[in-house]
Design a protein around this motif. Structure first.
Motif, PDB file in Angstrom:
ATOM      1  N   ASP A  61       0.830  -1.209   0.000  1.00  0.00           N
ATOM      2  CA  ASP A  61       0.000   0.000   0.000  1.00  0.00           C
ATOM      3  C   ASP A  61       0.863   1.259   0.000  1.00  0.00           C
ATOM      4  OD1 ASP A  61      -2.301  -1.449  -0.097  1.00  0.00           O
ATOM      5  OD2 ASP A  61      -3.018  -0.913   1.895  1.00  0.00           O
ATOM      6  N   SER A  65       0.999   4.233  -2.935  1.00  0.00           N
ATOM      7  CA  SER A  65       0.807   5.652  -2.631  1.00  0.00           C
ATOM      8  C   SER A  65       1.981   6.515  -3.066  1.00  0.00           C
ATOM      9  CB  SER A  65       0.578   5.844  -1.129  1.00  0.00           C
ATOM     10  OG  SER A  65       1.780   5.704  -0.382  1.00  0.00           O
ATOM     11  N   LYS A  87      -7.520   5.625 -13.106  1.00  0.00           N
ATOM     12  CA  LYS A  87      -6.853   4.502 -12.448  1.00  0.00           C
ATOM     13  C   LYS A  87      -6.018   4.973 -11.266  1.00  0.00           C
ATOM     14  CE  LYS A  87      -3.951   0.466 -13.279  1.00  0.00           C
ATOM     15  NZ  LYS A  87      -3.326  -0.407 -14.292  1.00  0.00           N
ATOM     16  N   ARG A  90      -8.522   5.659  -8.379  1.00  0.00           N
ATOM     17  CA  ARG A  90      -9.091   4.388  -7.890  1.00  0.00           C
ATOM     18  C   ARG A  90      -8.354   3.244  -8.558  1.00  0.00           C
ATOM     19  NH1 ARG A  90     -14.330   3.712  -6.317  1.00  0.00           N
ATOM     20  NH2 ARG A  90     -13.684   1.532  -6.142  1.00  0.00           N
ATOM     21  N   ASP A  92      -7.985   0.163  -7.865  1.00  0.00           N
ATOM     22  CA  ASP A  92      -8.725  -1.099  -7.904  1.00  0.00           C
ATOM     23  C   ASP A  92     -10.195  -0.777  -7.660  1.00  0.00           C
ATOM     24  OD1 ASP A  92      -9.883  -3.572  -7.585  1.00  0.00           O
ATOM     25  OD2 ASP A  92      -8.302  -4.366  -6.292  1.00  0.00           O
ATOM     26  N   LEU A  93     -11.007  -0.885  -8.695  1.00  0.00           N
ATOM     27  CA  LEU A  93     -12.423  -0.534  -8.580  1.00  0.00           C
ATOM     28  C   LEU A  93     -13.189  -1.477  -7.659  1.00  0.00           C
ATOM     29  CD1 LEU A  93     -13.217   0.408 -12.285  1.00  0.00           C
ATOM     30  CD2 LEU A  93     -12.865   1.953 -10.353  1.00  0.00           C
ATOM     31  N   THR A  94     -12.601  -2.645  -7.375  1.00  0.00           N
ATOM     32  CA  THR A  94     -13.279  -3.611  -6.509  1.00  0.00           C
ATOM     33  C   THR A  94     -12.903  -3.458  -5.043  1.00  0.00           C
ATOM     34  OG1 THR A  94     -11.575  -5.348  -6.664  1.00  0.00           O
ATOM     35  CG2 THR A  94     -13.212  -5.238  -8.437  1.00  0.00           C
ATOM     36  N   ASP A  95     -11.968  -2.550  -4.750  1.00  0.00           N
ATOM     37  CA  ASP A  95     -11.470  -2.438  -3.373  1.00  0.00           C
ATOM     38  C   ASP A  95     -11.167  -0.980  -3.057  1.00  0.00           C
ATOM     39  OD1 ASP A  95     -10.252  -2.619  -0.912  1.00  0.00           O
ATOM     40  OD2 ASP A  95      -8.881  -4.237  -1.469  1.00  0.00           O
ATOM     41  N   ARG A  96     -12.054  -0.358  -2.294  1.00  0.00           N
ATOM     42  CA  ARG A  96     -11.882   1.051  -1.956  1.00  0.00           C
ATOM     43  C   ARG A  96     -10.759   1.299  -0.945  1.00  0.00           C
ATOM     44  NH1 ARG A  96     -15.606   4.758  -3.445  1.00  0.00           N
ATOM     45  NH2 ARG A  96     -17.438   4.008  -4.580  1.00  0.00           N
ATOM     46  N   ASP A  97     -10.218   0.245  -0.352  1.00  0.00           N
ATOM     47  CA  ASP A  97      -9.132   0.418   0.608  1.00  0.00           C
ATOM     48  C   ASP A  97      -7.782   0.629  -0.057  1.00  0.00           C
ATOM     49  OD1 ASP A  97     -10.783   0.181   2.827  1.00  0.00           O
ATOM     50  OD2 ASP A  97     -10.564  -2.005   2.920  1.00  0.00           O
ATOM     51  N   PRO A 100      -4.871   5.877  -3.391  1.00  0.00           N
ATOM     52  CA  PRO A 100      -4.547   6.467  -4.697  1.00  0.00           C
ATOM     53  C   PRO A 100      -3.044   6.598  -4.858  1.00  0.00           C
ATOM     54  CG  PRO A 100      -5.243   8.170  -3.171  1.00  0.00           C
ATOM     55  CD  PRO A 100      -5.446   6.857  -2.459  1.00  0.00           C
ATOM     56  N   SER A 121      -9.619  15.290  -6.298  1.00  0.00           N
ATOM     57  CA  SER A 121      -8.824  14.206  -5.699  1.00  0.00           C
ATOM     58  C   SER A 121      -7.563  14.774  -5.066  1.00  0.00           C
ATOM     59  CB  SER A 121      -8.437  13.174  -6.767  1.00  0.00           C
ATOM     60  OG  SER A 121      -7.350  13.652  -7.557  1.00  0.00           O
TER      61      SER A 121
END
Length: 326
Positions: A61, A65, A87, A90, A92-97, A100, A121
């Motif tokens: 992560d 970042s 992109k 976001r 990964d569109l499937t995981d908001r955690d 960016p 953003s």
């Protein structure tokens, strides 16, 4: 990013270093020579450090970042830039955690497109400038290139040094050019754009030259020093980045001023990225493990980080459609 001091002067004890070309040459050539064998051995040890489970998840992560997600091709279109911006915001569109990225890096003519796409953003707009990647243009052209990118909304400028002047020993010319570009990063009534100075380490040829370029750029007020453009055969390597990290450490010890580091080009895997993060922590400490002081210039690295992140969470790799093709 943390706001840097505006147009910093060299520390008092270094003020006379840039008084003349001869003084600057004496200083740079008086820096300790680089022990190439020791440097490469140290980098090899750092690269093999094992980072497991929870620590690896945090490192992934953190690396995400720190990415300057980059597209610098002649075929870039507004649509491609907008897609890359989406992109970056976001990943990964499937995981908001998933955090960016730090910035989207584009050519100056795409800055306005990126700025509009990133509105609202926290992702910065970075722009290459100064006749990137070769840097072969008169100074007025380079300054106009920079000013136009800043006026269009660039938060960060990635400039290239005049490698020909540097390799010819014309160090004061390079110093003065960096200072002039930094002044061109000024934004009246707003925060100045941050300046990253690219050396193109693959063309500097020796570790001693990379150390000299690092000190030269920091003396001139660089907010970041950057390994390469990604456009030559030899780009970022762990040894040359480690050398730059050591130069930043030594410069701060003398001046008290922190400088960021950005390796760029050729960093494609999570394993590679973690090796760089280990080098940062071991050389400069935890406080440098932030996008304010360390970045990855990359395009394909993000996909591997996302795949590895998903593997840690689910125990298996997703199919080829899990990530977008940049």
């Amino acid at each position: 990013m943390t706001t840097p001091p505006s147009a910093p002067e060299p520390a008092d004890q270094l003020a006379d270093v840039t008084a003349s070309d001869a003084a600057l040459r004496r200083f740079l050539h008086g820096l300790p020579g680089v022990d190439a064998v020791g440097l490469e051995a140290r980098a090899a040890v750092l690269k093999t450090r094992s980072v497991k489970t929870t620590a690896k998840a945090r490192a992934i992560d953190l690396a995400i970042s720190m990415i300057d997600l980059t597209t610098l091709e002649g075929a870039d279109t507004p649509g491609k830039v907008r897609s890359l911006c989406a992109k970056g915001v976001r990943p990964d569109l499937t995981d908001r955690d998933v955090p960016p990225v730090a910035a989207i890096c584009v050519y100056p003519d795409m800055v306005d497109t990126a700025r509009r796409a990133l509105a609202g953003s926290d992702v910065a707009v970075a722009s290459v400038a100064t006749a990137f990647p070769a840097g072969r243009a008169p100074l007025p052209v380079k300054l106009a290139d920079t000013r136009e990118a800043v006026a269009a909304g660039a938060d960060e400028i990635d400039m290239v040094i005049d490698r020909g002047a540097f390799l010819a020993g014309r160090y004061l010319r390079v110093f003065e050019e960096i200072r002039a570009v930094r002044e061109a990063c000024a934004r009246p009534g707003g925060e100045d754009a941050h300046l990253k100075v690219i050396f193109e380490n693959g063309e500097l040829a020796t570790y001693d030259n990379i150390r000299r370029a690092s000190w030269l750029a920091m003396l001139a007020g660089a907010d970041f020093i950057k390994t390469s453009t990604g456009k030559v055969a030899v780009n970022a390597t762990l040894p040359n980045t480690l050398l730059m990290l050591q130069a930043v450490r030594d410069f701060r010890a003398v001046t008290g001023r922190p400088t960021g580091v950005k390796p760029a080009g050729g960093i494609r895997t999570t394993k590679d990225a973690i090796g760089y993060l280990v080098a940062v922590k071991e050389t400069l400490g935890e406080e440098w493990l932030t996008p304010d002081l360390f970045r990855f210039g990359a395009s394909s690295l993000l996909n591997d980080l996302l795949m590895q992140r998903q593997k840690l969470g689910s125990g298996h790799y997703s199919g080829p459609d899990y990530v977008t093709v940049d």
